[in-house]
Design an enzyme around this catalytic site. Structure first.
Site, PDB file in Angstrom:
ATOM      1  N   HIS A 109       9.594  -1.146  -2.687  1.00  0.00           N
ATOM      2  CA  HIS A 109       9.296  -2.582  -2.542  1.00  0.00           C
ATOM      3  C   HIS A 109       8.373  -3.057  -3.664  1.00  0.00           C
ATOM      4  CE1 HIS A 109       5.276  -2.094  -0.517  1.00  0.00           C
ATOM      5  NE2 HIS A 109       5.820  -1.034   0.052  1.00  0.00           N
ATOM      6  N   ASP A 111       6.642  -6.060  -3.461  1.00  0.00           N
ATOM      7  CA  ASP A 111       5.518  -6.881  -2.988  1.00  0.00           C
ATOM      8  C   ASP A 111       4.337  -5.973  -2.683  1.00  0.00           C
ATOM      9  OD1 ASP A 111       6.941  -5.785  -0.724  1.00  0.00           O
ATOM     10  OD2 ASP A 111       5.759  -7.102   0.573  1.00  0.00           O
ATOM     11  N   ASP A 142       1.412   1.759  -4.145  1.00  0.00           N
ATOM     12  CA  ASP A 142       2.206   1.151  -3.048  1.00  0.00           C
ATOM     13  C   ASP A 142       2.656  -0.247  -3.412  1.00  0.00           C
ATOM     14  OD1 ASP A 142       3.213   0.393  -0.564  1.00  0.00           O
ATOM     15  OD2 ASP A 142       1.270   0.309   0.419  1.00  0.00           O
ATOM     16  N   GLU A 173       8.161  -6.042   2.234  1.00  0.00           N
ATOM     17  CA  GLU A 173       7.874  -4.906   3.119  1.00  0.00           C
ATOM     18  C   GLU A 173       6.491  -5.041   3.728  1.00  0.00           C
ATOM     19  OE1 GLU A 173       6.694  -1.118   4.763  1.00  0.00           O
ATOM     20  OE2 GLU A 173       5.688  -2.206   3.167  1.00  0.00           O
ATOM     21  N   GLU A 174       5.546  -5.521   2.927  1.00  0.00           N
ATOM     22  CA  GLU A 174       4.161  -5.612   3.415  1.00  0.00           C
ATOM     23  C   GLU A 174       3.976  -6.755   4.409  1.00  0.00           C
ATOM     24  OE1 GLU A 174       2.380  -3.230   2.990  1.00  0.00           O
ATOM     25  OE2 GLU A 174       2.671  -2.323   1.024  1.00  0.00           O
ATOM     26  N   HIS A 438      -3.451  -0.268   0.474  1.00  0.00           N
ATOM     27  CA  HIS A 438      -3.918  -1.418   1.273  1.00  0.00           C
ATOM     28  C   HIS A 438      -5.426  -1.625   1.155  1.00  0.00           C
ATOM     29  CE1 HIS A 438      -0.249  -1.350   4.229  1.00  0.00           C
ATOM     30  NE2 HIS A 438       0.079  -1.015   2.990  1.00  0.00           N
TER      31      HIS A 438
HETATM   32  N1  BES Z   1       3.893   2.504   3.092  1.00  0.00           N
HETATM   33  C1  BES Z   1       3.353   2.088   4.370  1.00  0.00           C
HETATM   34  C2  BES Z   1       3.615   3.115   5.448  1.00  0.00           C
HETATM   35  C3  BES Z   1       2.824   4.360   5.170  1.00  0.00           C
HETATM   36  C4  BES Z   1       1.488   4.393   5.511  1.00  0.00           C
HETATM   37  C5  BES Z   1       3.389   5.464   4.551  1.00  0.00           C
HETATM   38  C6  BES Z   1       0.727   5.508   5.212  1.00  0.00           C
HETATM   39  C7  BES Z   1       2.630   6.580   4.253  1.00  0.00           C
HETATM   40  C8  BES Z   1       1.301   6.616   4.574  1.00  0.00           C
HETATM   41  C9  BES Z   1       3.950   0.747   4.741  1.00  0.00           C
HETATM   42  O1  BES Z   1       4.037  -0.096   3.613  1.00  0.00           O
HETATM   43  C10 BES Z   1       3.057   0.016   5.704  1.00  0.00           C
HETATM   44  O2  BES Z   1       1.918  -0.192   5.409  1.00  0.00           O
HETATM   45  N2  BES Z   1       3.584  -0.378   6.860  1.00  0.00           N
HETATM   46  C11 BES Z   1       2.865  -1.180   7.814  1.00  0.00           C
HETATM   47  C12 BES Z   1       3.805  -1.806   8.796  1.00  0.00           C
HETATM   48  C13 BES Z   1       4.471  -3.075   8.332  1.00  0.00           C
HETATM   49  C14 BES Z   1       5.291  -3.660   9.479  1.00  0.00           C
HETATM   50  C15 BES Z   1       3.521  -4.106   7.795  1.00  0.00           C
HETATM   51  C16 BES Z   1       1.916  -0.346   8.638  1.00  0.00           C
HETATM   52  O3  BES Z   1       2.135   0.842   8.886  1.00  0.00           O
HETATM   53  O4  BES Z   1       0.900  -0.936   9.049  1.00  0.00           O
HETATM   54 MN    MN Z   2       2.644  -0.322   2.115  1.00  0.00          MN
END
Ligand code: BES
Ligand code: MN
Length: 468
Positions: A109, A111, A142, A173-174, A438
């Site tokens: 992604h 974004d 990320d 995605e974010e 993040h």
């Molecule tokens: N890349 C992350 C998921 C992730 C977190 C993978 C830690 C490996 C290690 C993904 O972009 C993310 O942050 N997902 C969100 C959910 C989404 C619906 C906003 C999350 O897990 O909070």
């Molecule tokens: Mn992420």
């Protein structure tokens, strides 16, 4: 339709094309090494575009980053389209492989998360900066490094790609991928492949590659508590009437047992793989303060990967500077609930809602509203394509990859599983435990990044060779 190599059974090692020779692997490694300066420069250019998909940010930057990704793919000779289906723009690129060759779809992604408080950053979030072998910047890992790892793999096979290849670079995605279902309905046929590589996760440690074979699901809900028709003087009524904030806090406290386990009855609980991960490492990586105990029970990894967790992520109540001697009539909290990989989020929400309603302190009015939810993921992590993925990681790093879970969520993977049931869905990534995705000072380990690029380039060669 793709051949469905992901679930082919009965293919024995002997029947398969021999693995790449060490010379072929070394040639790919050398080629990637030559490519890295340009890959790095292109990554930095992407990081300079503040493509935050959260709606309060300038969405023209997300469009700019989509265009920049599209341009990079066109330069590799792909047929490219930027698609917008009611949300932020995604980029789809395609190039045919040799006749009859397997097909691979690569996901990342473009974004990013908001930068947060810039004062917490040592260098400006959208000005990529190298320190001690790491590249700092929002999206440096990320997931703009995921985008560039795919492009590096393409470049490594420039003009001689051994597989049919589609690349899908999402733009929201974010923000929970709100238009992904529509994108899949309208363009999903183009994403079908024998293997789908999703580069949006983490490795186990620097020097220790991983495939992510489980992710937790999750939901977010707002719980509102009301105790009074209107706010009143705390001296006149306090002592017999309860304020809504106190009632809310007591209600939130009911979500955990005394040992810190989630107290909501009926939620799924799983066991994590038995990897070596001790409390000292957890304390180091999480920044948990000395003296603060861990919550929950069972192995630390099962608490993080396969058991539910509940976090209060926001509270609406009178702020301290606006405080007066008043009983508040209402208060609200937003909770984030993480779910075992196999848990149905809708069923989980009903359990959380029932818990909150039945634990209303002193008869307070409790209302629970679901904001969003998404399923987890448990990979079918075997078959010839998974074998090749594992071998590719081993080739790149010189050590075998481990299967890991992740406590976070990538909810759209479930849509891929449903739509492409025969594809091998392989979740990889560029992150390591120090990446701080993040957070402030997000960074990419440049040495590991090169390994990811090598692994992906080797994977394409190995998948191509599967066909013979
Ligand atoms: N890349 C992350 C998921 C992730 C977190 C993978 C830690 C490996 C290690 C993904 O972009 C993310 O942050 N997902 C969100 C959910 C989404 C619906 C906003 C999350 O897990 O909070
Ligand atoms: Mn992420």
């Amino acid at each position: 339709m793709p051949a469905g190599l992901g679930r082919v059974t009965g293919v024995t090692d002997a029947a398969r094309t021999p693995a790449l020779t060490p010379d072929e692997i070394e040639a790919i490694r050398a080629r990637v090494a030559e490519l890295m300066p340009q890959v790095r420069a292109d990554l930095e250019a992407l990081v300079r575009i503040p493509s935050v998909s959260a709606s309060s940010f300038d969405q023209s930057q997300v469009a700019r980053s989509a265009d920049a990704v599209a341009e990079l793919l066109r330069a590799e000779g792909l047929e490219v389209e930027v698609v917008t289906e009611g949300g932020r723009p995604a980029v789809i690129g395609h190039v045919d492989g040799p006749e009859g060759a397997p097909t691979v779809t690569l996901y990342a992604h473009h974004d990013v998360q908001p930068p947060g408080d810039e004062a917490d950053w040592h260098t400006a979030p959208f000005e990529p900066t190298e320190r001690d072998g790491r590249l700092y910047g929002r999206g440096a890992a990320d997931d703009k490094a995921g985008v560039m790892a795919h492009i590096a793999a393409l470049r490594a096979h420039s003009g001689n790609l051994p597989v049919g290849l589609t690349i899908f670079v999402e733009g929201e995605e974010e923000s929970g991928s709100p238009s992904l279902e529509t994108i899949l309905e309208r363009h999903g046929d183009r994403l079908a492949a024998d293997a789908i590589v999703i580069a949006d996760s983490t490795n186990w440690a620097v020097g220790a590659p991983a495939l992510t074979t489980t992710l937790r699901g999750g939901l977010r809900a707002v719980v509102t508590v009301r105790t009074l028709d209107h706010s009143v003087h705390s001296g006149m009524y306090g002592g017999a009437a309860v304020d809504a904030v106190t009632a809310l806090v007591r209600l939130l406290a009911s979500l955990h047992d005394d040992d810190g386990s989630v107290a909501v009855a009926g939620l799924d609980v799983g066991e994590a793989a038995d990897l070596d991960y001790d409390e000292a490492r957890f304390r180091e990586e999480s920044g948990l303060l000395d003296g603060v105990e861990l919550i929950g029970t069972g192995s630390i990894l099962s608490r993080l990967w396969t058991k539910p967790s509940i976090t209060t992520i926001g509270i609406d109540a009178t702020s301290i500077d606006k405080a007066s001697n008043t009983l508040a009539a209402s208060a609200a909290a937003k909770i984030s609930v993480r779910l075992a990989p196999t848990q149905d989020p809708a069923a989980a929400f009903e359990l959380v809602k029932a818990h909150l309603e039945s634990h209303a302190p002193w008869g307070a009015e409790v209302e629970v509203a679901l904001e969003e939810s998404g399923p987890g993921f448990a990979a079918q992590a075997d078959g010839p394509l998974y074998d090749e993925a594992r071998a590719s990681f081993a080739d790149a790093w010189g050590v075998d990859p481990v299967d890991i879970g992740v406590g976070g969520s990538i909810p759209f993977i479930a849509s891929f599983v449903e739509r492409f049931p025969d594809a091998a869905i392989i979740v990889t990534g560029v992150e390591d435990p120090d990446t701080r995705a993040h957070g402030a000072n997000e960074s990419l380990h440049l040495g590991e990044f090169e390994n990811v690029c090598v692994a992906e380039a080797v994977f394409l060669a190995r998948v191509g060779a599967l066909h013979g």
